[in-house]
Design a protein around this motif. Structure first.
Motif, PDB file in Angstrom:
ATOM      1  N   GLU A   1      28.952 -39.504   8.201  1.00  0.00           N
ATOM      2  CA  GLU A   1      28.640 -39.037   6.844  1.00  0.00           C
ATOM      3  C   GLU A   1      27.801 -40.090   6.124  1.00  0.00           C
ATOM      4  O   GLU A   1      27.898 -41.277   6.407  1.00  0.00           O
ATOM      5  N   ARG A   2      26.993 -39.608   5.186  1.00  0.00           N
ATOM      6  CA  ARG A   2      26.211 -40.563   4.386  1.00  0.00           C
ATOM      7  C   ARG A   2      27.139 -41.412   3.535  1.00  0.00           C
ATOM      8  O   ARG A   2      28.235 -40.995   3.181  1.00  0.00           O
ATOM      9  N   ASN A   3      26.662 -42.595   3.218  1.00  0.00           N
ATOM     10  CA  ASN A   3      27.511 -43.452   2.406  1.00  0.00           C
ATOM     11  C   ASN A   3      27.445 -43.051   0.930  1.00  0.00           C
ATOM     12  O   ASN A   3      26.685 -42.161   0.537  1.00  0.00           O
ATOM     13  N   ALA A   4      28.246 -43.684   0.125  1.00  0.00           N
ATOM     14  CA  ALA A   4      28.400 -43.278  -1.271  1.00  0.00           C
ATOM     15  C   ALA A   4      27.097 -43.375  -2.050  1.00  0.00           C
ATOM     16  O   ALA A   4      26.791 -42.518  -2.878  1.00  0.00           O
ATOM     17  N   SER A   5      26.291 -44.387  -1.770  1.00  0.00           N
ATOM     18  CA  SER A   5      25.048 -44.530  -2.538  1.00  0.00           C
ATOM     19  C   SER A   5      24.106 -43.371  -2.271  1.00  0.00           C
ATOM     20  O   SER A   5      23.378 -42.921  -3.146  1.00  0.00           O
ATOM     21  N   ALA A   6      24.125 -42.866  -1.017  1.00  0.00           N
ATOM     22  CA  ALA A   6      23.269 -41.720  -0.703  1.00  0.00           C
ATOM     23  C   ALA A   6      23.792 -40.472  -1.394  1.00  0.00           C
ATOM     24  O   ALA A   6      23.031 -39.638  -1.853  1.00  0.00           O
ATOM     25  N   VAL A   7      25.096 -40.336  -1.462  1.00  0.00           N
ATOM     26  CA  VAL A   7      25.701 -39.160  -2.079  1.00  0.00           C
ATOM     27  C   VAL A   7      25.297 -39.044  -3.542  1.00  0.00           C
ATOM     28  O   VAL A   7      25.015 -37.963  -4.046  1.00  0.00           O
ATOM     29  N   VAL A   8      25.192 -40.162  -4.203  1.00  0.00           N
ATOM     30  CA  VAL A   8      24.847 -40.155  -5.623  1.00  0.00           C
ATOM     31  C   VAL A   8      23.509 -39.472  -5.861  1.00  0.00           C
ATOM     32  O   VAL A   8      23.300 -38.809  -6.868  1.00  0.00           O
ATOM     33  N   SER A   9      22.602 -39.581  -4.877  1.00  0.00           N
ATOM     34  CA  SER A   9      21.252 -39.071  -5.098  1.00  0.00           C
ATOM     35  C   SER A   9      21.094 -37.601  -4.711  1.00  0.00           C
ATOM     36  O   SER A   9      19.987 -37.097  -4.725  1.00  0.00           O
ATOM     37  N   VAL A  10      22.181 -36.928  -4.362  1.00  0.00           N
ATOM     38  CA  VAL A  10      22.079 -35.537  -3.913  1.00  0.00           C
ATOM     39  C   VAL A  10      21.302 -34.666  -4.893  1.00  0.00           C
ATOM     40  O   VAL A  10      20.443 -33.881  -4.511  1.00  0.00           O
ATOM     41  N   GLY A  11      21.591 -34.840  -6.173  1.00  0.00           N
ATOM     42  CA  GLY A  11      20.951 -33.996  -7.166  1.00  0.00           C
ATOM     43  C   GLY A  11      19.459 -34.205  -7.292  1.00  0.00           C
ATOM     44  O   GLY A  11      18.751 -33.350  -7.809  1.00  0.00           O
ATOM     45  N   GLU A  12      18.982 -35.348  -6.838  1.00  0.00           N
ATOM     46  CA  GLU A  12      17.555 -35.637  -6.968  1.00  0.00           C
ATOM     47  C   GLU A  12      16.776 -35.331  -5.703  1.00  0.00           C
ATOM     48  O   GLU A  12      15.547 -35.343  -5.704  1.00  0.00           O
ATOM     49  N   GLU A  13      17.458 -35.081  -4.624  1.00  0.00           N
ATOM     50  CA  GLU A  13      16.755 -34.885  -3.362  1.00  0.00           C
ATOM     51  C   GLU A  13      16.110 -33.510  -3.296  1.00  0.00           C
ATOM     52  O   GLU A  13      16.582 -32.548  -3.903  1.00  0.00           O
ATOM     53  N   SER A  14      15.048 -33.434  -2.507  1.00  0.00           N
ATOM     54  CA  SER A  14      14.388 -32.142  -2.333  1.00  0.00           C
ATOM     55  C   SER A  14      15.269 -31.243  -1.465  1.00  0.00           C
ATOM     56  O   SER A  14      16.171 -31.724  -0.760  1.00  0.00           O
ATOM     57  N   ASP A  15      14.967 -29.949  -1.513  1.00  0.00           N
ATOM     58  CA  ASP A  15      15.706 -29.010  -0.661  1.00  0.00           C
ATOM     59  C   ASP A  15      15.605 -29.414   0.800  1.00  0.00           C
ATOM     60  O   ASP A  15      16.564 -29.274   1.568  1.00  0.00           O
ATOM     61  N   GLU A  16      14.434 -29.865   1.169  1.00  0.00           N
ATOM     62  CA  GLU A  16      14.201 -30.177   2.568  1.00  0.00           C
ATOM     63  C   GLU A  16      15.039 -31.382   3.008  1.00  0.00           C
ATOM     64  O   GLU A  16      15.598 -31.396   4.108  1.00  0.00           O
ATOM     65  N   GLU A  17      15.137 -32.364   2.120  1.00  0.00           N
ATOM     66  CA  GLU A  17      15.977 -33.527   2.440  1.00  0.00           C
ATOM     67  C   GLU A  17      17.446 -33.114   2.518  1.00  0.00           C
ATOM     68  O   GLU A  17      18.185 -33.564   3.403  1.00  0.00           O
ATOM     69  N   LEU A  18      17.843 -32.257   1.596  1.00  0.00           N
ATOM     70  CA  LEU A  18      19.243 -31.799   1.609  1.00  0.00           C
ATOM     71  C   LEU A  18      19.541 -31.021   2.883  1.00  0.00           C
ATOM     72  O   LEU A  18      20.601 -31.196   3.495  1.00  0.00           O
ATOM     73  N   ALA A  19      18.585 -30.168   3.285  1.00  0.00           N
ATOM     74  CA  ALA A  19      18.806 -29.383   4.505  1.00  0.00           C
ATOM     75  C   ALA A  19      18.992 -30.308   5.695  1.00  0.00           C
ATOM     76  O   ALA A  19      19.853 -30.080   6.552  1.00  0.00           O
ATOM     77  N   SER A  20      18.200 -31.356   5.723  1.00  0.00           N
ATOM     78  CA  SER A  20      18.324 -32.313   6.818  1.00  0.00           C
ATOM     79  C   SER A  20      19.710 -32.961   6.815  1.00  0.00           C
ATOM     80  O   SER A  20      20.331 -33.144   7.858  1.00  0.00           O
ATOM     81  N   ARG A  21      20.178 -33.273   5.633  1.00  0.00           N
ATOM     82  CA  ARG A  21      21.515 -33.887   5.526  1.00  0.00           C
ATOM     83  C   ARG A  21      22.612 -32.894   5.890  1.00  0.00           C
ATOM     84  O   ARG A  21      23.623 -33.262   6.491  1.00  0.00           O
ATOM     85  N   VAL A  22      22.409 -31.642   5.516  1.00  0.00           N
ATOM     86  CA  VAL A  22      23.386 -30.615   5.894  1.00  0.00           C
ATOM     87  C   VAL A  22      23.502 -30.557   7.410  1.00  0.00           C
ATOM     88  O   VAL A  22      24.593 -30.426   7.973  1.00  0.00           O
TER      89      VAL A  22
END
Lengths: 162, 213
Positions: B9-30
């Motif tokens: 899983e991504r670490n906490a600092s990455a989680v904080v930025s979820v709201g700012e990430e593009s759909d494409e970045e989020l899809a990759s994380r999903v």
């Protein structure tokens, strides 16, 4: 001659403006960006203005049909099916795709591959592999079956990438 | 033996930025099993996808099923998402439309030709006279939308209600931009004729009713 050409160009623009109203309605913000200037150009034309009024009535009627909001329970159900950390990674999927290519070339004709598409078998075999209870062959078939099952969505995906 | 291990899983600092990430970045994380990223995608798109499905299918339960299927397909493919020019949102609309069209075809097969697709909104106001009243217009619109050919309805839903550009709607419907404009023009013409003729009929009925008083 020049005047006739100019009139023809103007008629073409007027026809395009009319087509925009017919397709996108009275609000120029809904029109294609490259056509929006036509709105100002023709808005004082009586025939165009009449078309705008008629389109605006339909727009208003359409806007009255509001969709309800999705329930929080339904949203939770959407999220409940999201993958967890055990989802095969991109590297793992790429590896499976390479194996499938080998299978297609050397081992399994396409019809046989399609026949392996039973998800239950695939998931079962993959789980067995993960548990260390099956051999490499089971893994190969499981991956091939999963890939075959996803082919329809893959095609959509590839098109969406273009 | 090959080892399958869970992607961390991504670490906490990455989680904080979820709201700012593009759909494409989020899809990759999903794709890596990041459920917070999945939650962000649901928060961004579930309402619009559901509304699209609702206007295509006309009932809440079916729309929720269609939205569920759309997101299931997103989850399945998230790890392979490669945004070469296409927006994730457009792809989601495309999947939603395909799901809805499939459901409509299945529904049609189950119904006799004489029956029409019953929209919830239309059913709420059985009396024609009621529809003429200001707040009942939407029932008439729902019925008129339901009567449109499926692809015309899809074009109206995507372009008018979801405010997709003609280019994005064309991508979602897998047709040319010109075809989208043609679908829209025909749909709007049909809607206008149906709604106006209905209004005239209702006005006529109301006049007769008043004369008989």
């Amino acid at each position: 001659m020049a005047r006739r050409i100019s009139e023809t160009a103007e008629q073409r623009l007027a026809a395009r403006a009319k087509a925009c109203v017919a397709a996108f309605g009275a609000d120029p913000a809904r029109w294609p960006a490259e056509d929006q200037s036509l709105y100002v150009r023709f808005e004082n034309d009586p025939a165009f203005a009449a078309a705008l009024r008629s389109a605006a009535r339909l727009d208003d009627a359409l806007d009255s049909y509001a969709a309800p909001e999705i329930s929080e329970a339904a949203k939770a159900r959407l999220l409940a099916r999201a993958p967890t950390g055990s989802t095969p990674s991109l590297r793992e999927r790429a590896s499976a795709e390479r194996l499938i290519k080998v299978l297609r070339r050397r081992l399994i004709p396409a019809s046989a591959l399609a026949a392996t598409c039973a998800i239950g078998f695939a998931v079962g075999a993959l789980d067995a592999q993960r548990a260390g209870a099956a051999d490499e062959e089971a893994l190969v078939y499981a991956e091939a079956a999963i890939d075959a099952a996803f082919q329809e969505e893959d095609a959509l995906w590839a098109t969406g990438d273009q | 033996m090959r080892e399958y291990t869970a992607r961390p899983e991504r670490n906490a600092s990455a989680v904080v930025s979820v709201g700012e990430e593009s759909d494409e970045e989020l899809a990759s994380r999903v794709g890596g099993g990041d459920r917070l990223a999945a939650g962000a995608l649901v928060a961004r798109h579930a309402d619009r996808i559901f509304a699209t499905c609702y206007r295509m299918l006309g009932e809440r339960a079916a729309a929720e099923d269609a939205a569920q299927e759309t997101f299931m397909r997103l989850w399945k493919h998230a790890s392979r998402w490669r945004p070469r020019g296409a927006k994730l949102e457009t792809w989601l609309y495309r999947i939603a439309m395909n799901v809805c069209l499939d459901m409509l075809r299945r529904r049609k097969r189950m119904m006799s030709n004489a029956e029409t697709v019953a929209f919830e909104r239309a059913d709420e106001t059985p009396s024609a006279l009621e529809r003429i009243e200001a707040n009942q217009t939407r029932a008439a619109v729902a019925a008129a939308l339901a009567a449109l050919p499926e692809r015309q309805r899809a074009a109206i839903v995507l372009c008018h209600y979801q405010e997709l550009s003609n280019i994005d709607a064309a991508a979602a419907l897998d047709v040319s931009v010109e075809a989208v404009e043609s679908l829209l023009s025909r749909a709007r013409r049909s809607l206008r004729e149906k709604l106006l003729s209905q209004r005239d009929e209702l006005l006529e009925g109301a006049r007769h009713g008043a004369a008989n008083l």
